[in-house]
Design a protein around this motif. Structure first.
Motif, short mmCIF file in Angstrom:
data_model
loop_
_atom_site.label_atom_id
_atom_site.label_comp_id
_atom_site.label_asym_id
_atom_site.label_seq_id
_atom_site.Cartn_x
_atom_site.Cartn_y
_atom_site.Cartn_z
N HIS A 1 9.30 -7.69 -0.14
CA HIS A 1 7.88 -7.45 0.15
C HIS A 1 7.03 -8.20 -0.88
CE1 HIS A 1 9.64 -4.11 2.42
NE2 HIS A 1 8.50 -4.09 3.12
N ILE A 2 5.93 -8.76 -0.43
CA ILE A 2 5.03 -9.49 -1.33
C ILE A 2 3.90 -8.56 -1.77
CG2 ILE A 2 3.42 -11.43 -1.54
CD1 ILE A 2 5.05 -12.87 0.61
N THR A 3 3.82 -8.36 -3.07
CA THR A 3 2.72 -7.55 -3.61
C THR A 3 1.48 -8.43 -3.79
OG1 THR A 3 3.30 -7.99 -5.91
CG2 THR A 3 4.37 -6.11 -4.84
N TYR A 4 0.33 -7.78 -4.02
CA TYR A 4 -0.89 -8.55 -4.23
C TYR A 4 -0.76 -9.43 -5.47
CZ TYR A 4 -5.64 -9.95 -5.21
OH TYR A 4 -6.76 -10.70 -5.49
N SER A 5 -0.14 -8.91 -6.51
CA SER A 5 0.02 -9.67 -7.74
C SER A 5 0.82 -10.95 -7.48
CB SER A 5 0.71 -8.83 -8.81
OG SER A 5 0.95 -9.58 -9.97
N GLU A 6 1.91 -10.83 -6.71
CA GLU A 6 2.72 -12.00 -6.39
C GLU A 6 1.94 -12.99 -5.52
OE1 GLU A 6 7.23 -10.07 -6.33
OE2 GLU A 6 5.94 -9.85 -4.57
N PHE A 7 1.20 -12.45 -4.55
CA PHE A 7 0.42 -13.28 -3.65
C PHE A 7 -0.66 -14.05 -4.42
CE2 PHE A 7 -2.94 -14.09 -0.55
CZ PHE A 7 -2.22 -14.60 0.53
N ARG A 8 -1.34 -13.35 -5.32
CA ARG A 8 -2.42 -13.96 -6.11
C ARG A 8 -1.87 -15.04 -7.04
NH1 ARG A 8 -4.53 -13.31 -11.15
NH2 ARG A 8 -6.81 -13.63 -11.37
N ASP B 1 7.69 -14.18 -2.97
CA ASP B 1 8.30 -12.90 -3.36
C ASP B 1 9.13 -13.10 -4.64
OD1 ASP B 1 9.34 -10.35 -3.43
OD2 ASP B 1 10.85 -10.74 -1.88
N ALA B 2 8.43 -13.13 -5.77
CA ALA B 2 9.06 -13.49 -7.04
C ALA B 2 10.19 -12.55 -7.44
CB ALA B 2 8.00 -13.54 -8.14
N ASP B 3 10.05 -11.26 -7.19
CA ASP B 3 11.09 -10.31 -7.63
C ASP B 3 12.17 -10.08 -6.58
OD1 ASP B 3 9.76 -8.84 -5.73
OD2 ASP B 3 9.07 -7.25 -7.09
N GLY B 4 12.08 -10.77 -5.44
CA GLY B 4 13.11 -10.66 -4.41
C GLY B 4 13.21 -9.29 -3.77
N SER B 5 12.10 -8.55 -3.75
CA SER B 5 12.13 -7.18 -3.21
C SER B 5 12.05 -7.14 -1.69
CB SER B 5 10.95 -6.38 -3.78
OG SER B 5 9.71 -6.94 -3.35
N GLN C 1 -0.44 -2.16 1.22
CA GLN C 1 -0.55 -2.88 -0.06
C GLN C 1 0.63 -3.80 -0.36
OE1 GLN C 1 -3.56 -2.60 -1.57
NE2 GLN C 1 -3.95 -1.37 0.26
N SER C 2 1.33 -4.20 0.68
CA SER C 2 2.39 -5.20 0.53
C SER C 2 2.56 -5.93 1.85
CB SER C 2 3.71 -4.56 0.09
OG SER C 2 4.22 -3.73 1.13
N ILE C 3 3.15 -7.13 1.79
CA ILE C 3 3.33 -7.94 2.99
C ILE C 3 4.82 -8.07 3.27
CG2 ILE C 3 2.91 -10.19 4.04
CD1 ILE C 3 0.61 -10.56 2.04
#
Length: 525
Positions: A463-470, A457-461, A427-429
């Motif tokens: 990993h790209i979450t689905y919310s960020e990807f969308r 990767d808006a939060d700089g974690s 569930q993350s990229i």
């Protein structure tokens, strides 16, 4: 490198470039000999004509004040009667002719003007100058459409009141509805009101074509008489466009000419059919076609909104003509409002400003997307580049983003693209998954995706979450085709029998749907 898929996207004839690219510009070049001639004539004509015009105004203004004394402009407005109408239609009309004579105008009238019973509305085009007001004088001072602010203009505001204009107010949200209602009321009065004279283009052009007609003159469904204007002069001293000589320059040039010729031709009255009564758009198209044929000029779907986009383009440091898109056609075909196209102009400017020409080359396109120039990116660029000149202008950009990218950026496609990136199904990229996916899609084995990954990767974690990807996919529609390229490549491989796993089969089924959307252009002619 995976084999490339060849895009087969038909180009709609209705979205091809207009016959005239910019009807709102006048590049006036005055020769040295013409300047000398104007200066010599001006020494004699300018003072004489100035005195003449002042005298005419001094006589006309008190008469206009008397005629319009205590005449309401809003509310229950009634047509002039008795002595007021006589003075207005005879004396003031004659003074109006004297005024234009003082300006140096020589008018030639062709055809016969219909009376108000035969044609309640006069549609005049092309509208190219403030001097076009002469047609109101020649037509016997019919009612006009005017901004309410114009009536407060010193001296000339009082003259305008004699026409009892239908007032339009930018401050009133119901102004358009009230204006149309008033036009209908006057044009169906059975001759009680004078004819209504309308410039259906709604803005000034350079007379190289007829732009879109506003539908106000055609909504009442009554007969309309087309009236065309020509200025057959060697020196164009009348055309007042959005890019060109100022009003003061044109007035000075006109006063320094021996004479200025204007031809006013009244064409046969156009009677709407039952279908045209139900569709003002069809009636407007027919009348415009008749006028364009008589003038020998093409028609385009530019309109006043294109002028607004020109101004916006200039404010975004783009060439002003970059904003021209034939707004009427684009908005109707692609179901876009002015605000939508304005937002796309801002996105376009973010890419095109570095080009210093208002057109995007593939290098700027790749730089904006933060990926290198590859055959796959070239394919995407070619889809935007509708005329194949190696650049993307704003018109092509709007069509491309709307037809190619936004339909592909559906929730289902975004979900599928995310699943393909997320190879370990957590569930993350990760950066490695993201790089592997784009390298496969673009056929670049050493692709650096750091900048693009950080943007998503808006939060700089890391990993790209689905919310960020969308969120990124929806706000950057240019990536829609790139995110689905891997699906299409999987389909190609599956058809070749090189990769028959479950993922490829599913990708094949999904890309069939995507291919149908891309080849249909999403819009019917």
């Amino acid at each position: 490198m995976p084999p490339q898929r060849v895009f087969a996207l038909p180009r709609q004839q209705s979205l091809l470039l207009p016959a005239v690219l910019n009807p709102f510009v006048l590049e006036q070049k005055i020769t040295k000999a013409e300047k000398i001639k104007c200066a010599l004539l001006g020494l004699v004509l300018l003072p004489l004509r100035s005195v003449w015009l002042i005298l005419v105004c001094l006589v006309t203004w008190p008469l206009a004040t008397l005629v319009t004394f205590r005449m309401p402009l809003k509310g229950a407005v009634e047509p002039m009667k008795g002595w007021r109408r006589f003075v207005c239609r005879t004396v003031i009309a004659a003074l109006g002719r004297m005024y234009f004579f003082g300006l140096g105008f020589r008018w030639v009238v062709k055809g016969k003007q219909a009376d108000s019973g035969e044609a309640p509305i006069l549609a005049v085009a092309p509208h190219s100058s403030f001097f076009d007001a002469i047609v109101c004088i020649i037509a016997g001072l019919p009612c006009t459409i005017s901004r309410s602010e114009t009536l407060s203009t010193p001296i000339f505001g009082r003259f305008l009141r004699c026409l009892q204009p239908v007032l339009v107010s930018r401050k009133d949200p119901d102004s358009r509805k009230n204006t149309i209602k008033e036009i209908e009321s006057r044009s169906t009065s059975g001759g009680v009101w004078p004819q209504v004279l309308i410039f259906p283009e709604g803005t000034c052009t350079n007379r190289s074509c007829l732009i879109s007609f506003k539908q106000g003159a055609f909504i009442p469904g009554v007969p309309v008489q087309p009236v065309i204007l020509r200025y057959p002069n060697k020196l164009d001293n009348v055309t007042w466009t959005w890019q060109g000589p100022s009003s003061g320059t044109l007035l000075l040039l006109t006063l320094c000419q021996l004479y200025t010729t204007v031809e006013i031709e009244f064409l046969p009255t156009q009677i709407p059919t039952e279908a045209e009564k139900k569709s003002p758009y069809l009636f407007a198209q027919k009348v415009r076609g008749v006028m364009a044929e008589a003038l020998g000029v093409p028609v385009t779907d530019h309109t006043f909104e294109d002028c607004r986009l020109m101004i916006s383009a200039g404010e975004l440091t783009l060439p002003m003509e970059a904003g021209l898109v034939e707004f009427t056609k684009i908005s109707r075909k692609l179901d876009l409002k002015w605000d939508n196209i304005q937002k796309e102009l801002e996105s376009f400017a973010a890419i095109a400003n570095s080009c210093k020409g208002g057109r995007i080359k593939i290098e700027e396109f790749a730089n904006y997307l933060k990926i290198p120039v590859t055959p796959v990116l070239q394919e995407l660029f070619n889809l935007f580049d509708r005329d194949g000149d190696g650049t993307i202008d704003f018109r092509e950009y709007v069509i491309g983003v709307t037809v190619l990218c936004r339909p592909a950026n559906t929730e289902e496609v975004i979900q599928m693209a995310f699943q393909l990136f997320d190879t370990d199904d957590d569930q993350s990229i990760s950066r490695e998954e993201f790089a592997h996916m784009l390298r496969s899609a673009l056929g670049v084995c050493d692709l650096n995706v750091t900048k693009l990954f950080k943007d998503i990767d808006a939060d700089g974690s890391g990993h790209i979450t689905y919310s960020e990807f969308r969120t990124f996919a929806l706000t950057h529609p240019q990536y829609a085709k790139l995110f689905t390229t891997y699906l299409e490549l999987q389909r190609y491989q599956a058809l070749k029998g090189e990769d028959q796993d479950f993922l490829s089969s599913y990708a094949c089924a999904r890309s069939d749907d995507s291919q149908e959307e891309s080849t249909s252009d999403k819009k019917d002619d």
